[in-house]
Design an enzyme around this catalytic site. Structure first.
Site, short mmCIF file in Angstrom:
data_model
loop_
_atom_site.label_atom_id
_atom_site.label_comp_id
_atom_site.label_asym_id
_atom_site.label_seq_id
_atom_site.Cartn_x
_atom_site.Cartn_y
_atom_site.Cartn_z
N ASN B 11 10.72 -15.46 -22.76
CA ASN B 11 9.75 -14.64 -21.96
C ASN B 11 9.77 -15.12 -20.61
O ASN B 11 9.62 -16.24 -19.91
CB ASN B 11 8.13 -15.05 -22.71
CG ASN B 11 7.17 -14.35 -21.88
OD1 ASN B 11 7.31 -14.15 -20.48
ND2 ASN B 11 6.29 -13.64 -22.54
N GLU B 38 8.59 -9.92 -21.76
CA GLU B 38 7.91 -9.47 -20.76
C GLU B 38 8.80 -9.16 -19.41
O GLU B 38 8.54 -9.92 -18.52
CB GLU B 38 7.04 -10.52 -20.43
CG GLU B 38 5.61 -10.52 -21.29
CD GLU B 38 4.35 -11.34 -20.34
OE1 GLU B 38 4.18 -12.20 -20.65
OE2 GLU B 38 3.80 -10.56 -19.62
N TYR B 109 7.65 -9.23 -29.06
CA TYR B 109 6.81 -9.86 -27.93
C TYR B 109 5.45 -9.52 -28.61
O TYR B 109 4.73 -8.32 -28.50
CB TYR B 109 6.97 -9.22 -26.50
CG TYR B 109 5.77 -9.74 -25.60
CD1 TYR B 109 5.25 -10.72 -25.48
CD2 TYR B 109 5.04 -8.59 -24.70
CE1 TYR B 109 4.44 -11.34 -24.63
CE2 TYR B 109 4.04 -8.97 -24.10
CZ TYR B 109 3.73 -10.41 -23.79
OH TYR B 109 2.78 -10.73 -22.96
N ASP B 151 8.38 -14.09 -28.20
CA ASP B 151 7.19 -14.82 -27.89
C ASP B 151 6.22 -14.25 -28.93
O ASP B 151 5.90 -13.28 -28.92
CB ASP B 151 6.83 -14.19 -26.61
CG ASP B 151 5.42 -14.83 -26.30
OD1 ASP B 151 4.73 -15.61 -26.87
OD2 ASP B 151 5.18 -14.51 -25.04
N ASN B 153 3.38 -15.64 -29.45
CA ASN B 153 1.91 -16.08 -28.88
C ASN B 153 0.94 -16.68 -29.87
O ASN B 153 -0.16 -16.67 -29.78
CB ASN B 153 1.33 -14.47 -28.51
CG ASN B 153 1.40 -14.43 -26.91
OD1 ASN B 153 1.37 -15.37 -26.29
ND2 ASN B 153 1.95 -13.25 -26.45
N HIS B 255 6.93 -19.81 -19.59
CA HIS B 255 7.72 -19.97 -20.76
C HIS B 255 9.00 -20.60 -20.47
O HIS B 255 9.59 -20.06 -19.58
CB HIS B 255 7.99 -18.92 -21.54
CG HIS B 255 6.66 -18.06 -22.13
ND1 HIS B 255 6.29 -18.30 -23.55
CD2 HIS B 255 5.67 -17.38 -21.49
CE1 HIS B 255 5.14 -17.39 -23.70
NE2 HIS B 255 4.73 -17.05 -22.51
#
Lengths: 264, 264
Positions: B11, B38, B109, B151, B153, B255
């Site tokens: 990321n 991102e 993502y 990612d 999260n 990250h």
DNA sequence: GCGCCATCGG
DNA sequence: CCGATGGCGC
């Protein structure tokens, strides 16, 4: 105080962003006094430490959030005189100090005046003319040896701009602004030290717009920054320099510093 | 294709802003394939030239203005498979490609989910859970050797965060998110390659907030970035690394990159 | 073009 | 804290 005194004026366009190049300039040129405009910072956030480290221990600030803001940094003692607000609008555009020899030093940032040179259409243009008129009333009453410097945002002479004809209707070089500036100059018989040492029609510029990718292309500069003095002070001036190389530095201001040296 | 294949996920929090450190990382580590999240740029503005110069000539982009955005850059041929929009909201959160050996590589993502871990109060939290649920439905139907990375999260394990107890009510480590992630993992028996090579309770983090001035103070990291594979692919994995030193670089992403190597 | 600020998303 | 954006002023 040594036997000379050098004073610099520089519109720095954010002192926090450009503290590095200011330090570089001070190390290189070592003026006694530095007058800044467009510091764009409140007094509490002004980066005084780097100046003190370089010997500029006498610091007088008049800043505000976001816009405008002026400051005087000195390695000779100075005493704050006043922070005038001619238009009573709380814009931080002036600071005045007293020098050890009794001279006054007045540091001014005149409003830019917007884009359209018409008081009716563009109130900012009216504000600019009004500002210079109020300065003129103030200037008339001065009765002391004085240096008046700063970003006046007006280039009065034909040779103060890259093209007189093409800028006649551009804010900073319109006849009405030049007339206002001439009235200010006449109000205390101010001597224009830049032109005293570099007489017209010599090219003499202090500002190049950011908007052109390469400022040297066509050299479209203007002389917006000035160093004026009363006749007594002007008589002791020994040189005046503009530092064009600073416009080439990394992340430059769009204005360059100007310097006048006086014999004491 | 050589006899190994290495895949990185990172990321990058704006590819334009961080293109310099990405180049540095690629020179240092030379992975075969780089999955970014991102990227924060529309495809037309993605800086492809630096990647091509480093040999990453196969580029598949799925970006958008401002937020999100994913990309896969490869020095082995890849073919775009799909750019899925599970929530039909036009957010650029997935891109999938086919590798030369027939594997699929899916780069995702997952939404961050806002600050408050409550679907009622915070719609973003609901959107995050919904996103993982829709991914789960999609994942169930996959029937091909696949690497699923990005990612996510979510830090599922106790040792995936600096303090399990203190983060139980913090978005990324709440039980409901972990449950959703576990359901996703179960839906295709995904092998968590990070934990395959660094089994819990070993410390394994991939993200440290920008909000703390020094990320190393108290080491408050979380493992938000993951590399999963179907069992057949996982069987060929030879190592998994996280590159913590990248968090110390100038202007780092919050990250760090993670890498898995496979024997072919 | 370039800084500052507000706001948003992280 | 850190990017991106949009608006302002220059």
């Amino acid at each position: 105080m040594a036997d000379t005194l050098s004073i610099v004026s520089w519109n720095i366009n954010s002192i926090r962003f450009r503290i590095g190049i200011v330090e570089q300039f001070l190390r290189e040129t070592q003026p006694d006094i530095l007058c800044l405009q467009e510091t764009k910072v409140i007094d509490g956030d002004f980066p005084t430490a780097p100046f003190k480290a370089l010997g500029y221990r006498h610091i007088v600030l008049h800043g505000q959030r976001m816009h405008h803001g002026v400051a005087i940094l000195s390695r000779v003692p100075i005493e704050e005189d006043d922070r005038l607000d001619w238009q009573a609008n709380r814009e931080a555009r002036h600071v005045g100090v007293r020098l050890p020899n009794g001279w006054r030093l007045e540091n001014v940032y005149v409003p830019a005046g917007g884009d359209v040179p018409d008081r009716e259409v563009n109130p900012k243009f009216g504000q600019k003319l009004d500002f210079v008129e109020r300065m003129t009333r103030w200037s008339e009453s001065l009765d002391c040896p004085t240096v008046l410097t700063g970003d006046f945002n007006i280039a009065p002479l034909e040779s103060d701009v890259w093209s007189h004809k093409q800028l006649l209707n551009t804010v900073s070089h319109t006849p009405v602004e030049v007339e206002a500036l001439n009235a200010l100059q006449a109000s205390n018989s101010w001597v224009d030290l830049g032109r005293r040492f570099h007489p017209a029609p010599a090219r003499l510029h202090t500002w190049w717009s950011y908007r052109s990718p390469d400022w040297t292309v066509n050299d479209r500069g203007r002389r917006l920054d000035h160093m004026w003095a009363t006749a007594d002070v002007a008589a002791s001036a020994t040189r005046h320099e503009v530092f064009e190389h600073c416009r080439n530095w990394l992340k430059p201001s769009d204005h360059i510093p100007i310097l006048t040296e006086f014999a004491l």
